[in-house]
Design an enzyme around this catalytic site. Sequence first.
Site, PDB file in Angstrom:
ATOM      1  N   ARG A   1       1.441   1.778  -3.627  1.00 25.51           N
ATOM      2  CA  ARG A   1       0.232   2.278  -4.298  1.00 25.51           C
ATOM      3  C   ARG A   1       0.034   3.768  -3.962  1.00 25.51           C
ATOM      4  NH1 ARG A   1       1.186  -1.806  -5.625  1.00 25.51           N
ATOM      5  NH2 ARG A   1       1.919  -0.445  -7.266  1.00 25.51           N
TER       6      ARG A   1
ATOM      7  N   CYS B   1       0.629   5.688  16.369  1.00 22.17           N
ATOM      8  CA  CYS B   1      -0.607   6.414  16.045  1.00 22.17           C
ATOM      9  C   CYS B   1      -0.483   7.841  16.564  1.00 22.17           C
ATOM     10  CB  CYS B   1      -1.799   5.713  16.702  1.00 22.17           C
ATOM     11  SG  CYS B   1      -3.315   6.705  16.604  1.00 22.17           S
TER      12      CYS B   1
ATOM     13  N   HIS C   1     -14.737   1.497  -0.810  1.00 18.24           N
ATOM     14  CA  HIS C   1     -13.661   0.547  -0.478  1.00 18.24           C
ATOM     15  C   HIS C   1     -12.487   1.243   0.200  1.00 18.24           C
ATOM     16  CE1 HIS C   1     -15.127  -2.584  -3.708  1.00 18.24           C
ATOM     17  NE2 HIS C   1     -15.894  -2.525  -2.641  1.00 18.24           N
TER      18      HIS C   1
ATOM     19  N   THR D   1     -16.357  -0.774 -14.247  1.00 18.46           N
ATOM     20  CA  THR D   1     -16.231  -1.847 -13.246  1.00 18.46           C
ATOM     21  C   THR D   1     -16.649  -3.170 -13.872  1.00 18.46           C
ATOM     22  OG1 THR D   1     -16.935  -2.608 -11.051  1.00 18.46           O
ATOM     23  CG2 THR D   1     -18.468  -1.164 -12.204  1.00 18.46           C
TER      24      THR D   1
ATOM     25  N   TYR E   1       0.831  -1.218   0.000  1.00 17.64           N
ATOM     26  CA  TYR E   1       0.000   0.000   0.000  1.00 17.64           C
ATOM     27  C   TYR E   1       0.862   1.263   0.000  1.00 17.64           C
ATOM     28  CZ  TYR E   1      -4.168  -2.744   0.028  1.00 17.64           C
ATOM     29  OH  TYR E   1      -5.157  -3.617  -0.368  1.00 17.64           O
TER      30      TYR E   1
ATOM     31  N   GLN F   1     -15.498   2.605  -6.113  1.00 16.58           N
ATOM     32  CA  GLN F   1     -14.798   1.470  -5.502  1.00 16.58           C
ATOM     33  C   GLN F   1     -13.298   1.753  -5.474  1.00 16.58           C
ATOM     34  OE1 GLN F   1     -16.567  -2.493  -7.144  1.00 16.58           O
ATOM     35  NE2 GLN F   1     -16.958  -0.925  -8.665  1.00 16.58           N
ATOM     36  N   ASN F   2     -12.894   2.835  -6.118  1.00 16.75           N
ATOM     37  CA  ASN F   2     -11.466   3.107  -6.251  1.00 16.75           C
ATOM     38  C   ASN F   2     -10.901   3.705  -4.972  1.00 16.75           C
ATOM     39  OD1 ASN F   2     -11.867   2.266  -8.821  1.00 16.75           O
ATOM     40  ND2 ASN F   2     -11.800   4.302  -9.755  1.00 16.75           N
TER      41      ASN F   2
ATOM     42  N   ASP G   1      -7.932   5.355  -5.148  1.00 19.78           N
ATOM     43  CA  ASP G   1      -7.104   6.502  -5.539  1.00 19.78           C
ATOM     44  C   ASP G   1      -7.869   7.799  -5.265  1.00 19.78           C
ATOM     45  OD1 ASP G   1      -8.669   7.394  -7.885  1.00 19.78           O
ATOM     46  OD2 ASP G   1      -7.970   5.578  -8.889  1.00 19.78           O
TER      47      ASP G   1
ATOM     48  N   ASN H   1     -18.687   1.166 -20.062  1.00 21.38           N
ATOM     49  CA  ASN H   1     -17.491   0.349 -19.804  1.00 21.38           C
ATOM     50  C   ASN H   1     -16.778   0.086 -21.123  1.00 21.38           C
ATOM     51  OD1 ASN H   1     -16.154  -0.891 -17.531  1.00 21.38           O
ATOM     52  ND2 ASN H   1     -16.572  -2.890 -18.436  1.00 21.38           N
TER      53      ASN H   1
HETATM   54  N1  APR Z   1     -12.574   2.832 -19.941  1.00 19.75           N
HETATM   55  C1  APR Z   1     -13.656   2.204 -19.431  1.00 19.75           C
HETATM   56  N2  APR Z   1     -13.584   0.987 -18.832  1.00 19.75           N
HETATM   57  C2  APR Z   1     -12.367   0.400 -18.756  1.00 19.75           C
HETATM   58  C3  APR Z   1     -11.195   1.001 -19.276  1.00 19.75           C
HETATM   59  C4  APR Z   1     -11.342   2.276 -19.890  1.00 19.75           C
HETATM   60  N3  APR Z   1     -10.303   2.928 -20.407  1.00 19.75           N
HETATM   61  N4  APR Z   1     -10.154   0.166 -19.050  1.00 19.75           N
HETATM   62  C5  APR Z   1     -10.646  -0.907 -18.423  1.00 19.75           C
HETATM   63  N5  APR Z   1     -11.985  -0.776 -18.254  1.00 19.75           N
HETATM   64  C6  APR Z   1     -12.917  -1.726 -17.639  1.00 19.75           C
HETATM   65  C7  APR Z   1     -12.527  -3.178 -17.826  1.00 19.75           C
HETATM   66  O1  APR Z   1     -13.046  -3.659 -19.062  1.00 19.75           O
HETATM   67  C8  APR Z   1     -13.167  -3.825 -16.609  1.00 19.75           C
HETATM   68  O2  APR Z   1     -14.502  -4.257 -16.913  1.00 19.75           O
HETATM   69  O3  APR Z   1     -12.882  -1.497 -16.243  1.00 19.75           O
HETATM   70  C9  APR Z   1     -13.219  -2.703 -15.573  1.00 19.75           C
HETATM   71  C10 APR Z   1     -12.238  -2.866 -14.419  1.00 19.75           C
HETATM   72  O4  APR Z   1     -12.570  -4.014 -13.709  1.00 19.75           O
HETATM   73  P1  APR Z   1     -11.726  -4.512 -12.444  1.00 19.75           P
HETATM   74  O5  APR Z   1     -10.264  -4.492 -12.764  1.00 19.75           O
HETATM   75  O6  APR Z   1     -12.314  -5.800 -11.999  1.00 19.75           O
HETATM   76  O7  APR Z   1     -11.963  -3.357 -11.348  1.00 19.75           O
HETATM   77  P2  APR Z   1     -13.227  -3.094 -10.413  1.00 19.75           P
HETATM   78  O8  APR Z   1     -14.483  -3.589 -11.045  1.00 19.75           O
HETATM   79  O9  APR Z   1     -13.164  -1.668 -10.023  1.00 19.75           O
HETATM   80  O10 APR Z   1     -12.869  -3.978  -9.152  1.00 19.75           O
HETATM   81  C11 APR Z   1     -13.750  -3.974  -8.063  1.00 19.75           C
HETATM   82  O11 APR Z   1     -12.341  -5.439  -6.793  1.00 19.75           O
HETATM   83  O12 APR Z   1     -10.162  -6.018  -6.234  1.00 19.75           O
HETATM   84  C12 APR Z   1     -11.316  -5.392  -5.802  1.00 19.75           C
HETATM   85  O13 APR Z   1     -11.590  -3.786  -4.129  1.00 19.75           O
HETATM   86  C13 APR Z   1     -11.099  -3.962  -5.429  1.00 19.75           C
HETATM   87  O14 APR Z   1     -12.467  -2.007  -5.857  1.00 19.75           O
HETATM   88  C14 APR Z   1     -11.940  -3.206  -6.426  1.00 19.75           C
HETATM   89  C15 APR Z   1     -13.029  -4.199  -6.766  1.00 19.75           C
END
Ligand code: APR
Length: 236
Positions: A59, A136, A109, A177, A56, A91-92, A94, A203
């Site tokens: 990150r 802390c 998250h 997502t 982390y 869910q991000n 960042d 997406n």
């Molecule tokens: N524009 C739009 N969508 C995109 C792009 C882009 N440039 N690049 C990738 N994607 C899409 C991918 O096709 C995918 O469906 O974003 C999605 C990302 O999916 P994941 O990597 O699974 O991320 P996410 O859904 O946010 O993960 C959910 O899982 O690991 C845990 O806690 C973590 O918050 C996270 C959660």
Amino acid sequence: MAQLSSIVILTGAGVSAESGVQTFRGPDGLWEGHRVEDVATPEAFARDPVLVQNFYNMRRQALSSVNPNAAHEALARLEREFQGDFLLVTQNVDDLHERGGSSNLIHMHGELKRVRCEACGAVMAWEIDLFQETPCPKCTATSALRPHIVWFGEMPFAMHSIEAALASCDLFVSLGTSGNVYPAAGFVNLARNYGRAHTIELNLEPSLGASQFHECRHGPATEIVPAFVEEILEAQ
Ligand code: APR
């Protein structure tokens, strides 16, 4: 688009992908070279806190080399200019939505730039590296600070507020997502079947839950999100 009074937008890693933040489920199935079970569970932290803290720390450090993109900025514009209720749920972990100008958002998250003390419960803004021996600032306990991140097996934050907003919104948008992780993957069902929302997926490609949405628009976030925001603002 019909006259809207309340919008909820859920974002995932895809909104930050074009800023250079790696998504979770890349083709190799690894997150920055690690299996999620090795770095993103309470068990992993108990087993190897140094590995998890370092992961982390990396990150958090990486945030200084990325910038918000046109999709983050368009969502901030929507928050500013839309005349009804607007809630952004991400869910991000960042901080690109904030740096893109959003202010009314929930990090369900958690956030890389916050830590939590497991001894006194304080949640604090945090910019620098965190080590097990870091005391802390509130209660001075050591081995007590952890990233303020929701790991697998833990309860996401602010679920009551999110569910209330989903049940009463008239547009729900899921952006960038993959639909692998609950409860976020179930928001479309809540908004559509318990509420009365029109639901749209934005997406790069169809997500796992794409068939549950009334409408899907596929393409890179920096292209499809600004166009979508323009459309909503023009219709109001
Ligand atoms: N524009 C739009 N969508 C995109 C792009 C882009 N440039 N690049 C990738 N994607 C899409 C991918 O096709 C995918 O469906 O974003 C999605 C990302 O999916 P994941 O990597 O699974 O991320 P996410 O859904 O946010 O993960 C959910 O899982 O690991 C845990 O806690 C973590 O918050 C996270 C959660």
